[in-house]
Structures are given as C-alpha cells and as structure tokens.
Design a protein around this motif. Sequence first.
Motif, PDB file in Angstrom:
ATOM      1  N   THR A   1     -12.274 -56.414 -48.284  1.00 53.94           N
ATOM      2  CA  THR A   1     -13.324 -55.625 -47.017  1.00 53.94           C
ATOM      3  C   THR A   1     -12.970 -54.198 -47.113  1.00 53.94           C
ATOM      4  OG1 THR A   1     -12.962 -57.656 -45.650  1.00 53.94           O
ATOM      5  CG2 THR A   1     -14.143 -55.838 -44.615  1.00 53.94           C
ATOM      6  N   LYS A   2     -11.903 -54.009 -46.974  1.00 56.20           N
ATOM      7  CA  LYS A   2     -11.589 -52.276 -47.185  1.00 56.20           C
ATOM      8  C   LYS A   2     -12.168 -51.715 -48.362  1.00 56.20           C
ATOM      9  CE  LYS A   2      -7.955 -50.223 -46.045  1.00 56.20           C
ATOM     10  NZ  LYS A   2      -6.382 -50.150 -46.079  1.00 56.20           N
TER      11      LYS A   2
ATOM     12  N   VAL B   1     -14.790 -57.956 -42.072  1.00 56.19           N
ATOM     13  CA  VAL B   1     -13.667 -58.959 -42.412  1.00 56.19           C
ATOM     14  C   VAL B   1     -13.501 -60.213 -41.800  1.00 56.19           C
ATOM     15  CG1 VAL B   1     -12.555 -57.626 -40.352  1.00 56.19           C
ATOM     16  CG2 VAL B   1     -11.132 -58.490 -42.495  1.00 56.19           C
ATOM     17  N   ALA B   2     -14.195 -60.544 -40.672  1.00 55.57           N
ATOM     18  CA  ALA B   2     -14.014 -61.816 -40.035  1.00 55.57           C
ATOM     19  C   ALA B   2     -14.675 -63.072 -41.204  1.00 55.57           C
ATOM     20  CB  ALA B   2     -14.681 -61.818 -38.973  1.00 55.57           C
TER      21      ALA B   2
ATOM     22  N   VAL C   1      -8.435 -58.549 -45.973  1.00 55.65           N
ATOM     23  CA  VAL C   1      -8.685 -57.203 -45.481  1.00 55.65           C
ATOM     24  C   VAL C   1      -8.746 -56.426 -46.574  1.00 55.65           C
ATOM     25  CG1 VAL C   1      -7.041 -55.587 -44.382  1.00 55.65           C
ATOM     26  CG2 VAL C   1      -7.206 -57.733 -43.598  1.00 55.65           C
TER      27      VAL C   1
ATOM     28  N   ALA D   1      -5.600 -64.095 -45.184  1.00 59.25           N
ATOM     29  CA  ALA D   1      -5.739 -62.506 -44.447  1.00 59.25           C
ATOM     30  C   ALA D   1      -5.673 -61.561 -45.069  1.00 59.25           C
ATOM     31  CB  ALA D   1      -4.836 -62.726 -43.187  1.00 59.25           C
ATOM     32  N   ARG D   2      -4.156 -61.528 -45.967  1.00 55.27           N
ATOM     33  CA  ARG D   2      -4.257 -60.096 -46.497  1.00 55.27           C
ATOM     34  C   ARG D   2      -5.252 -59.792 -47.572  1.00 55.27           C
ATOM     35  NH1 ARG D   2       2.342 -60.011 -47.122  1.00 55.27           N
ATOM     36  NH2 ARG D   2       1.478 -61.925 -46.612  1.00 55.27           N
TER      37      ARG D   2
ATOM     38  N   MET E   1     -12.490 -63.334 -44.202  1.00 56.89           N
ATOM     39  CA  MET E   1     -11.383 -64.212 -43.816  1.00 56.89           C
ATOM     40  C   MET E   1     -12.173 -65.842 -43.505  1.00 56.89           C
ATOM     41  SD  MET E   1      -8.703 -62.638 -41.365  1.00 56.89           S
ATOM     42  CE  MET E   1      -8.297 -60.935 -41.799  1.00 56.89           C
TER      43      MET E   1
END
Lengths: 101, 130
Positions: free
Chosen positions: A32-33, A58-59, A29, A25-26, A62
């Motif tokens: 994506t950012k 992001v989905a 994120v 997850a991290r 992930m």
Amino acid sequence: MLETSADGPFVTGKVRLVHAVGMHARPAVKLTKLAKRFQAQISVRASEAADWINAKSVAKVMALRAPRDSIIEIKAHGDDAEAAVAALIDLVATDFPDAGS
Amino acid sequence: MSDTVGIVIVSHSRDIAKGTADMVRQMVGSEVKVAFCGGDPDGGLGTNVPGIIDAINDAWSTKGVAILVDLGGAETNSEMAVEMLEPERRKMVVVCNAPIVEGAVMAATEAAGGSSLEQVRAVAEELTAG
C-alpha cells in the motif's frame, strides 16, 4: 504488458507471491505504501478473483488474504502506470524487502 | 506535503500503548510520528488528560494528529484533552472510532502517504464500518 479498455490504456502485470505466509499484514502495508507513491490508479487482485481492489487501500489489501504461491495481478491507469506496475511487481517478486523508509 | 499526520495511541495499559506504537513503527516505518500514553503513574491501569496532551504535542504535525483509543475513559479523556488545546489546534486533532491496534497501523499507513487528517481518520474507521 499493455491492455486497452473503455477507460483508456491499462498497464498490467502478474507476479507470484513467494512470501512464506502469503499476503498478511506487513506485506500489505508495504504494498500500500509503495502504491501511494504513484499518481496512477492501481488495482490488484489475487488468483483471478472476480473483484479488483484498490491497491492504495491498506484495509482492502490486507483483506486479500492471498496464500503463498498465488498469482497477484496488478493493473494501473495513469501517467506513471508503467512505473507503478514495475515497482509493485518488483516488491512482490523480491519478497517485500525492508526498504528502510 | 512532506509532513505527515501524527498518531497518538491511548490505552489504559502502558504495555498495550507502547506495544501498539512499536508495531506501527516496525510495520509502517519512521516517517510517521507516533506517541503513546497509558497507565497511571503508579504502574496501574488508567489514562490521564495531561499525559494525552503531552502525547499530542509529541506527535504534533502541521497536518494534524489522529488519536486511537481503547476503552471508555481513554476515549473521554482523549476528548477532554482535545478540548483543552488552543482553539486553532483543536480542529486538527481527531479521536478515531476504530480498534486501537488495527486502526493505528491502518491510520499510520495512510498517513505515510501524505494523506489529510480526514483521509487518515476515514481509513482507520473503515474497519468499524464493515
């Protein structure tokens, strides 16, 4: 690396995922950012998967579930494509450091 | 362009609401405003309309606010809170149909890039569509 296709020039790059638990997850994120800061269309795939996914989703990033030591490929198309690929490769190669923002 | 969509988290449990907000701040960063509310004043489970309105005000942004909810009353009370806002603000607040934790992280990630409220909602709801 510069590769050309029917859609115009793509900048591509490859990097090994060194993160201990892979693309969870991290890191997703953060990737994506960072991708969203660029105008270019950016796609990623892991371990030569058949499908490229949108690095700005992001989905989807992930859902990559790339394990440690997999090879992440990045390709981008657009004005700042070269900078985008360089920045994303650096992010993965440096193990997703906390950027502060 | 500098402003980002705000995120409001509404859970029956204050711990869940706070924990989800903490997760968003730690994973996504501080550039997105995150507010939460949950539980009743006595420390039990529940959601209440005034608390949700306060949270919307705390997370307010010129780009709007996306609300993530858990079960039943959290959703109906959030919809009621939106109804009670001034008409011009009402259309800038959406209740997302998405899992609360995952939806909040995804929505905030999208918001951090400067996306519109509709884009933020669509990303949060991507999880439900799959």
